[in-house]
Design an enzyme around this catalytic site. Structure first.
Site, short mmCIF file in Angstrom:
data_model
loop_
_atom_site.label_atom_id
_atom_site.label_comp_id
_atom_site.label_asym_id
_atom_site.label_seq_id
_atom_site.Cartn_x
_atom_site.Cartn_y
_atom_site.Cartn_z
N HIS A 104 -9.64 2.93 0.59
CA HIS A 104 -9.64 1.76 1.47
C HIS A 104 -10.72 1.88 2.56
O HIS A 104 -10.52 1.44 3.70
CB HIS A 104 -8.26 1.63 2.12
CG HIS A 104 -7.92 0.24 2.55
ND1 HIS A 104 -8.56 -0.42 3.53
CD2 HIS A 104 -6.97 -0.61 2.09
CE1 HIS A 104 -8.03 -1.62 3.69
NE2 HIS A 104 -7.06 -1.77 2.83
N HIS A 159 0.80 -1.23 0.00
CA HIS A 159 0.00 0.00 0.00
C HIS A 159 0.83 1.27 0.00
O HIS A 159 0.51 2.24 0.70
CB HIS A 159 -0.93 0.01 1.21
CG HIS A 159 -2.07 -0.96 1.14
ND1 HIS A 159 -2.45 -1.61 -0.01
CD2 HIS A 159 -2.89 -1.43 2.12
CE1 HIS A 159 -3.46 -2.41 0.25
NE2 HIS A 159 -3.76 -2.32 1.54
N GLU A 219 -12.00 -2.54 -2.64
CA GLU A 219 -10.91 -1.70 -3.16
C GLU A 219 -10.80 -1.87 -4.69
O GLU A 219 -10.15 -2.79 -5.17
CB GLU A 219 -9.59 -2.06 -2.49
CG GLU A 219 -9.61 -1.96 -0.97
CD GLU A 219 -8.51 -2.76 -0.33
OE1 GLU A 219 -7.33 -2.60 -0.71
OE2 GLU A 219 -8.81 -3.56 0.58
C1 G6D Z 1 -4.21 -6.75 5.68
O1 G6D Z 1 -4.10 -8.36 3.91
C2 G6D Z 1 -4.82 -7.24 4.38
C3 G6D Z 1 -4.79 -6.16 3.33
O2 G6D Z 1 -5.47 -6.59 2.17
C4 G6D Z 1 -5.46 -4.90 3.89
O3 G6D Z 1 -5.43 -3.89 2.92
C5 G6D Z 1 -4.70 -4.47 5.14
O4 G6D Z 1 -4.76 -5.50 6.10
C6 G6D Z 1 -5.34 -3.23 5.76
O5 G6D Z 1 -2.84 -6.59 5.49
#
Ligand code: G6D
Length: 352
Positions: free
Chosen positions: A179, A105, A313
């Site tokens: 998100h 991210h 998302e």
């Molecule tokens: C965890 O695996 C999930 C991700 O997909 C999510 O975006 C994140 O938490 C907030 O890592």
């Protein structure tokens, strides 16, 4: 229609402001200039009761200390990038690893954790905010000076449109999303296990133990990943399917849209009567059912627990830069990255 702003906190000697967009149909959207974070979305249920339908905190420090990307923009690149590196034109770029060896991210200082220049606007049909951020060449290891603008636009049809645009002076990669964790029960009265999801998708991406796509696309028909005719999210939470178990008893998967172009995802909850229609031009939607939310903290007064929210998302495929078969997320200097996702709320459960 109106826009209200109030001081929400301070970050690196800058004011963090919360802007609230209010339409004439009972909906409001509150968001911060920090991470373009959506802190609240207030919409009516079938009885007209207006309640919040997203996970968010009531104070800024909780966003700094606790937030798993609640409501935020995600970038430069959403999802995980394997080994935190990629190659472009023979040059290997090393990104900052922030989840074991992976880059998640946008890294340690992703787009979710910077102050965006913010300009409110209003026209005859909508109120909104324009966000701008200049990401310098080399930020988190990415090449190119990237100028990104994001527009949040709320109209009187209870529709929030998010438009993303980005330009670069050097070949780079971009994959933006929002998100937000949705919970249509209103003020987090219930978890999302009884939410019904429907979308036209026949394949999903298999994840490895590191939750990075293996590159394999799995046929979702007759599996807990088949949402074509509507499915309770609970079925993935109670499922013994190896991919549901790997995700932490739920979903954390890119669902690939069957048709190209614009696609719609419908999320509804019978008890409140609320429906959310998400319409997007993106290739997939990462469905994440908040499988790791549990912890010693509260979310707007509600004790954090797994499955209290669900993320939709809309984005390019995760780790696409390292998967030659996936649609490209490369942006060239003579191109404009452009993506649009709309979130329309109804106070009755409609079929799509
Ligand atoms: C965890 O695996 C999930 C991700 O997909 C999510 O975006 C994140 O938490 C907030 O890592």
């Amino acid at each position: 229609m109106k826009i209200i702003d109030n001081l929400f906190g301070h970050y690196n000697d800058e004011s963090v402001l919360e802007y609230t967009l209010v339409n004439d149909a009972g909906m409001s959207v509150s968001c911060l200039n920090y991470g373009c974070i959506i802190t609240k979305i207030m919409v009516p249920d079938r009885s007209g009761k207006i309640e919040n339908v997203v996970l968010g905190f009531e104070n800024f420090n909780d966003y700094l200390d606790l937030s798993p990307y609640f409501g935020s923009v995600v970038g430069r690149v959403a999802g995980r990038i394997s080994n935190s590196q990629f190659e472009l034109d023979g040059h290997v770029y090393q990104l900052t690893p922030n989840e074991d060896r992976s880059h998640l991210h946008g890294g340690k200082k992703g787009f979710n954790s910077v102050i965006w220049k913010t300009e409110p606007f209003q026209d005859e049909n909508a109120v909104g905010l324009k966000f701008f951020y200049h990401s310098p060449n080399g930020e988190e290891g990415y090449p190119g000076n990237l100028d990104t603008s994001i527009i949040y636009r709320l109209n009187n049809q209870n529709e929030l449109t998010i438009t993303y645009e980005a330009r670069t002076d050097q070949k780079t990669i971009v994959n933006l999303t929002n998100h937000s964790y949705f919970n249509l029960s209103g003020n987090l009265k219930r978890d999302v296990s009884q939410h019904i999801l429907q979308l036209d998708s026949e394949r999903f991406l298999e994840l490895g133990l590191d939750k990075i796509p293996t590159g394999k696309m799995i046929d979702s028909r007759n599996t807990p990943f088949d949402f074509k005719h509507g499915r309770l999210l609970k079925s993935g939470m109670n499922s013994s399917h190896p991919q549901n178990v790997l995700a932490g008893n739920g979903y954390d998967h890119p669902l690939l849209f069957t048709k190209k172009g614009e696609n719609t995802v419908a999320l509804s909850e019978k008890e409140s009567g609320r429906t959310l229609l998400v319409t997007t031009d993106q290739h997939c939607v990462v469905l994440y059912t908040g499988n790791h939310l549990e912890g010693p903290y509260s979310i707007s007064g509600v004790r954090a627990r797994n499955h209290l929210g669900v993320c939709l998302e809309t984005q390019g495929l995760p780790d696409a830069i390292n998967k030659p078969d996936f649609p490209s997320i490369v942006l060239n200097p003579d191109e404009v990255y452009h993506a649009v996702t709309k979130y329309r709320f109804f106070s009755n459960t409609i079929g799509v």
